[in-house]
Design a protein around this motif. Structure first.
Motif, PDB file in Angstrom:
ATOM      1  N   ARG A   1       0.993  -1.111  -0.185  1.00 48.34           N
ATOM      2  CA  ARG A   1       0.000   0.186  -0.174  1.00 48.34           C
ATOM      3  C   ARG A   1       0.842   0.924  -0.375  1.00 48.34           C
ATOM      4  N   PHE A   2       0.250   2.100  -0.901  1.00 45.10           N
ATOM      5  CA  PHE A   2       1.023   3.577  -1.017  1.00 45.10           C
ATOM      6  C   PHE A   2       1.191   4.583   0.704  1.00 45.10           C
ATOM      7  N   GLN A   3       2.708   4.560   0.733  1.00 44.87           N
ATOM      8  CA  GLN A   3       2.809   5.608   1.114  1.00 44.87           C
ATOM      9  C   GLN A   3       3.613   6.928   1.406  1.00 44.87           C
ATOM     10  N   CYS A   4       2.158   8.344   1.850  1.00 37.88           N
ATOM     11  CA  CYS A   4       3.297   9.129   0.836  1.00 37.88           C
ATOM     12  C   CYS A   4       4.293   9.433   2.004  1.00 37.88           C
ATOM     13  N   LYS A   5       5.020  10.223   1.447  1.00 41.52           N
ATOM     14  CA  LYS A   5       6.286  11.109   2.564  1.00 41.52           C
ATOM     15  C   LYS A   5       5.334  12.126   3.011  1.00 41.52           C
ATOM     16  N   GLU A   6       6.176  13.329   3.834  1.00 45.50           N
ATOM     17  CA  GLU A   6       5.270  13.737   5.148  1.00 45.50           C
ATOM     18  C   GLU A   6       4.866  15.101   4.671  1.00 45.50           C
ATOM     19  N   THR A   7       6.228  15.397   3.520  1.00 43.50           N
ATOM     20  CA  THR A   7       5.576  16.762   3.039  1.00 43.50           C
ATOM     21  C   THR A   7       4.219  16.904   1.944  1.00 43.50           C
ATOM     22  N   THR A   8       4.080  15.753   1.652  1.00 40.17           N
ATOM     23  CA  THR A   8       3.089  15.451   1.062  1.00 40.17           C
ATOM     24  C   THR A   8       1.566  16.029   1.125  1.00 40.17           C
ATOM     25  N   SER A   9       0.966  17.305   0.032  1.00 36.49           N
ATOM     26  CA  SER A   9       0.066  18.255   0.209  1.00 36.49           C
ATOM     27  C   SER A   9      -1.571  17.261   0.850  1.00 36.49           C
ATOM     28  N   ASP A  10      -2.109  17.623   1.835  1.00 34.05           N
ATOM     29  CA  ASP A  10      -3.833  16.740   1.874  1.00 34.05           C
ATOM     30  C   ASP A  10      -4.648  16.376   0.596  1.00 34.05           C
ATOM     31  N   ASN A  11      -4.365  17.288  -0.485  1.00 34.49           N
ATOM     32  CA  ASN A  11      -4.578  16.955  -2.055  1.00 34.49           C
ATOM     33  C   ASN A  11      -4.687  15.574  -2.478  1.00 34.49           C
ATOM     34  N   ILE A  12      -3.286  15.580  -2.566  1.00 30.28           N
ATOM     35  CA  ILE A  12      -2.843  14.512  -3.112  1.00 30.28           C
ATOM     36  C   ILE A  12      -2.396  12.946  -2.123  1.00 30.28           C
ATOM     37  N   ARG A  13      -2.311  13.616  -1.156  1.00 29.47           N
ATOM     38  CA  ARG A  13      -2.502  12.340   0.575  1.00 29.47           C
ATOM     39  C   ARG A  13      -3.827  11.310   0.093  1.00 29.47           C
ATOM     40  N   SER A  14      -5.055  12.121  -0.069  1.00 27.58           N
ATOM     41  CA  SER A  14      -6.930  11.627   0.275  1.00 27.58           C
ATOM     42  C   SER A  14      -6.514  11.093  -0.906  1.00 27.58           C
ATOM     43  N   VAL A  15      -5.732  11.178  -1.938  1.00 29.68           N
ATOM     44  CA  VAL A  15      -5.980  10.421  -3.306  1.00 29.68           C
ATOM     45  C   VAL A  15      -5.131   9.077  -3.109  1.00 29.68           C
ATOM     46  N   PHE A  16      -4.406   8.765  -2.549  1.00 29.56           N
ATOM     47  CA  PHE A  16      -2.881   7.985  -3.047  1.00 29.56           C
ATOM     48  C   PHE A  16      -2.743   7.421  -1.332  1.00 29.56           C
ATOM     49  N   GLN A  17      -2.983   7.727  -0.525  1.00 36.54           N
ATOM     50  CA  GLN A  17      -2.446   7.258   0.758  1.00 36.54           C
ATOM     51  C   GLN A  17      -2.791   6.102   0.819  1.00 36.54           C
ATOM     52  N   ASP A  18      -2.250   5.368   1.540  1.00 40.11           N
ATOM     53  CA  ASP A  18      -2.741   3.441   1.794  1.00 40.11           C
ATOM     54  C   ASP A  18      -3.515   3.146   0.843  1.00 40.11           C
ATOM     55  N   ARG A  19      -3.564   3.332  -0.525  1.00 39.77           N
ATOM     56  CA  ARG A  19      -4.277   2.984  -1.675  1.00 39.77           C
ATOM     57  C   ARG A  19      -3.069   1.883  -2.193  1.00 39.77           C
ATOM     58  N   PRO A  20      -3.688   0.872  -2.844  1.00 35.54           N
ATOM     59  CA  PRO A  20      -2.877  -0.769  -3.199  1.00 35.54           C
ATOM     60  C   PRO A  20      -1.623  -0.235  -4.912  1.00 35.54           C
ATOM     61  N   CYS A  21      -0.570  -0.759  -4.231  1.00 38.71           N
ATOM     62  CA  CYS A  21      -0.122  -0.385  -5.337  1.00 38.71           C
ATOM     63  C   CYS A  21       0.847  -1.549  -5.890  1.00 38.71           C
ATOM     64  N   ALA A  22       0.087  -2.837  -5.076  1.00 38.62           N
ATOM     65  CA  ALA A  22       1.477  -4.016  -6.177  1.00 38.62           C
ATOM     66  C   ALA A  22       0.269  -4.791  -5.896  1.00 38.62           C
ATOM     67  N   ILE A  23       0.004  -6.134  -5.930  1.00 41.70           N
ATOM     68  CA  ILE A  23      -1.688  -6.934  -6.462  1.00 41.70           C
ATOM     69  C   ILE A  23      -0.844  -7.940  -6.653  1.00 41.70           C
ATOM     70  N   ARG A  24      -1.137  -8.839  -6.040  1.00 44.58           N
ATOM     71  CA  ARG A  24      -0.709 -10.407  -5.922  1.00 44.58           C
ATOM     72  C   ARG A  24      -2.214 -11.488  -6.435  1.00 44.58           C
ATOM     73  N   TYR A  25      -1.713 -12.036  -7.382  1.00 44.49           N
ATOM     74  CA  TYR A  25      -2.918 -13.074  -8.296  1.00 44.49           C
ATOM     75  C   TYR A  25      -2.501 -14.333  -8.675  1.00 44.49           C
ATOM     76  N   LEU A  26      -3.252 -15.651  -7.629  1.00 45.77           N
ATOM     77  CA  LEU A  26      -2.876 -16.852  -7.622  1.00 45.77           C
ATOM     78  C   LEU A  26      -3.751 -17.506  -8.341  1.00 45.77           C
ATOM     79  N   GLY A  27      -3.425 -17.851  -9.927  1.00 41.28           N
ATOM     80  CA  GLY A  27      -4.761 -18.450 -10.463  1.00 41.28           C
ATOM     81  C   GLY A  27      -4.688 -19.714 -10.577  1.00 41.28           C
ATOM     82  N   SER A  28      -5.642 -20.973 -11.341  1.00 40.96           N
ATOM     83  CA  SER A  28      -5.552 -21.918 -11.842  1.00 40.96           C
ATOM     84  C   SER A  28      -4.820 -22.152 -12.777  1.00 40.96           C
ATOM     85  N   SER A  29      -4.225 -21.381 -13.783  1.00 35.94           N
ATOM     86  CA  SER A  29      -2.993 -21.350 -14.627  1.00 35.94           C
ATOM     87  C   SER A  29      -1.248 -20.551 -15.135  1.00 35.94           C
ATOM     88  N   PHE A  30      -2.354 -19.309 -14.042  1.00 30.98           N
ATOM     89  CA  PHE A  30      -0.468 -18.576 -14.109  1.00 30.98           C
ATOM     90  C   PHE A  30      -0.779 -18.081 -12.581  1.00 30.98           C
TER      91      PHE A  30
END
Length: 487
Positions: free
Chosen positions: A429-458
């Motif tokens: 999950r995305f973690q903003c640097k301390e100086t990031t504005s509130d507007n940017i932080r509200s969109v990106f802070q703690d949002r998924p930025c890497a995912i894993r999919y384990l499927g039946s074929s791949f």
């Protein structure tokens, strides 16, 4: 008294018997013989007009009548006289219950004389002894020309011993041209085996059982078109392909699409990038995309895991042009790790963020990304990522001084946050640097930025940021977890 009655009864029975014999002899009479069966009569409609010159695809109508019964069926045939060649083609009689038929008359000569005959058959099996006749001319019918769109000649493809939910077979796309008619059907066969398989579609999916053994090796596909005059292309379109059944006998292949230089701050040589990834994953093989291109399928299919990195700040990575290559590998059962700067943008050029992806798109169907956004390109907001589902927290490598300067100012720019699809797990999950504005932080802070999919074929692991800039010690822990999940 009793004896007299018995005597009378006996005389009575004898009298009845004599009367019956008399009637049987005296009352017989002759019957009239059955009339002979009258044979049916046949007529044919005046279309086409006798003596007309028309094309080879002709509809003829006929009828029959029977004065002492009823017509049950018909027989028809035609004789073609090739007026230039001088030879003749005679067809067999065909039985039908129909009173009309559209026939593709044999018309291989420049001009062809057609003699058509039809006769009615009645309920006693009697046939009209003088069939109705229709005579006309047909011009030469040209055969269709067949072509194969894909696969290409000598293209290498993966094949599996059986189909799966994701791999349904080898797709063959074809078409044709016909100068005097319309193609109505296609036939195909593989490796010269068996009869032609006919279908109306312009695509066929060939399953493993249609190929000669062994599956790994060279195979030939033939396709022919048939038009509405019944003519089949006498020269089938052919394509030779090379199939490879994956062995997955090696572990890791890295494809290096990271371009060192100004767009990869802190990394000026290919050796620096290779050293970082070799330390993390200890690959069996590393291939530089810019110098060697993509490996052929017989090489790719030996590796269980493909790691592809495009860790330079650019929105048009070549990986976006190689979707079919990646799809084939995944459908064959491969595992994939993607790391990149603006790598999602490479699969959707021209789109602006935030973006939602359709269910049948590559990003949604294979990478399991249903939506994405991208952090600003100036004053980088990404400082670190919080690990989830067993993955360690990771921070930027502070030894790379270049990311402290413009336009980064201590954080990564252009990092993707991801809306994951079904059956995925968020691993960072995305973690903003301390100086990031509130507007940017509200969109990106703690949002998924890497995912894993384990499927039946791949299996897939997708990073929305370049792991090249992660603290090496933490990156090593992360890499160990990746290998634990995928190998």
């Amino acid at each position: 008294m009793v004896g007299s009655m018995k005597k009378n009864n006996k005389l009575y029975k004898i009298a009845i018997l004599l009367i019956g014999l008399f009637l049987a002899v005296c009352c017989t009479y002759s019957t009239k013989p059955k009339d002979p069966n009258k044979l049916p009569n046949t007529t044919v409609a005046n279309i086409p007009v006798d003596g007309d010159t028309i094309n080879a695809y002709v509809t003829i109508h006929w009828d029959g009548e029977d004065s002492d019964g009823y017509v049950t069926s018909y027989k028809y045939r035609y004789i073609t006289y090739h007026l230039t060649k001088g030879d003749t083609v005679v067809t067999d009689w065909v039985t039908t219950n129909l009173t009309s038929k559209t026939i593709a008359f044999e018309s291989s000569d420049e001009l062809n004389f057609q003699h058509f005959e039809v006769k009615a058959i009645d309920n006693e099996g009697g046939e009209d002894p003088t069939p109705a006749v229709k005579e006309f001319y047909t011009v030469k019918a040209y055969s269709p020309e067949t072509y194969i769109v894909s696969p290409q000649e000598n293209q290498d493809l993966f094949i599996l011993p059986q189909t799966t939910d994701w791999w349904t077979g080898i797709k063959v796309v074809f078409g044709s041209k016909d100068r005097d008619g319309e193609v109505v059907e296609y036939g195909y066969r593989v490796d010269g085996q068996g009869d032609w398989t006919w279908l109306e579609d312009t695509m066929a999916v060939l399953t493993p059982d249609e190929f000669a053994l062994p599956l790994t090796g060279t195979h030939v596909i033939e396709v022919v078109a048939k038009d509405n005059t019944g003519i089949v292309d006498p020269t089938p379109a052919t394509v030779q392909i090379v199939l490879f059944e994956p062995t997955f006998d090696k572990n890791i292949l890295i494809i290096d699409e990271t371009k060192e230089g100004d767009q990869t701050p802190g990394f000026t040589t290919d050796a620096q990038v290779d050293s970082f990834y070799n330390e993390l994953f200890n690959p069996d093989t590393t291939i530089d995309y810019f110098t060697s291109g993509l490996p052929p399928k017989h090489i790719l299919g030996r590796y269980k895991l493909l790691i592809w990195h495009s860790d330079y700040n650019f929105d048009r990575h070549n990986i976006g042009n190689e979707k079919d290559y990646i799809i084939e590998y995944l459908q064959a059962g491969g595992k994939l790790v993607l790391s990149g700067w603006r790598i999602i943008k490479s699969f959707d050029l021209g789109a602006s963020f935030p973006q939602v992806y359709e269910s049948e798109s590559f990003l949604s169907e294979y990478l399991h990304v249903v939506g994405a956004n991208e952090s600003p390109s100036v004053d980088g907001a990404f400082a670190w990522a919080r690990g989830r589902n067993g993955y360690p927290d990771i921070h930027l490598n502070k030894e790379i001084r270049a990311i402290n300067d413009f336009p980064y100012f201590g954080g990564l720019t252009n990092v993707n946050i991801i809306t994951p699809g079904a059956f995925t797990r968020v691993i960072y999950r995305f973690q903003c640097k301390e100086t990031t504005s509130d507007n940017i932080r509200s969109v990106f802070q703690d949002r998924p930025c890497a995912i894993r999919y384990l499927g039946s074929s791949f299996d897939i692991i997708l990073f929305g940021f370049p792991i090249l800039y992660i603290n090496p010690d933490e990156a090593k822990l992360m890499a160990n977890k990746i290998l634990e999940d995928l190998l």
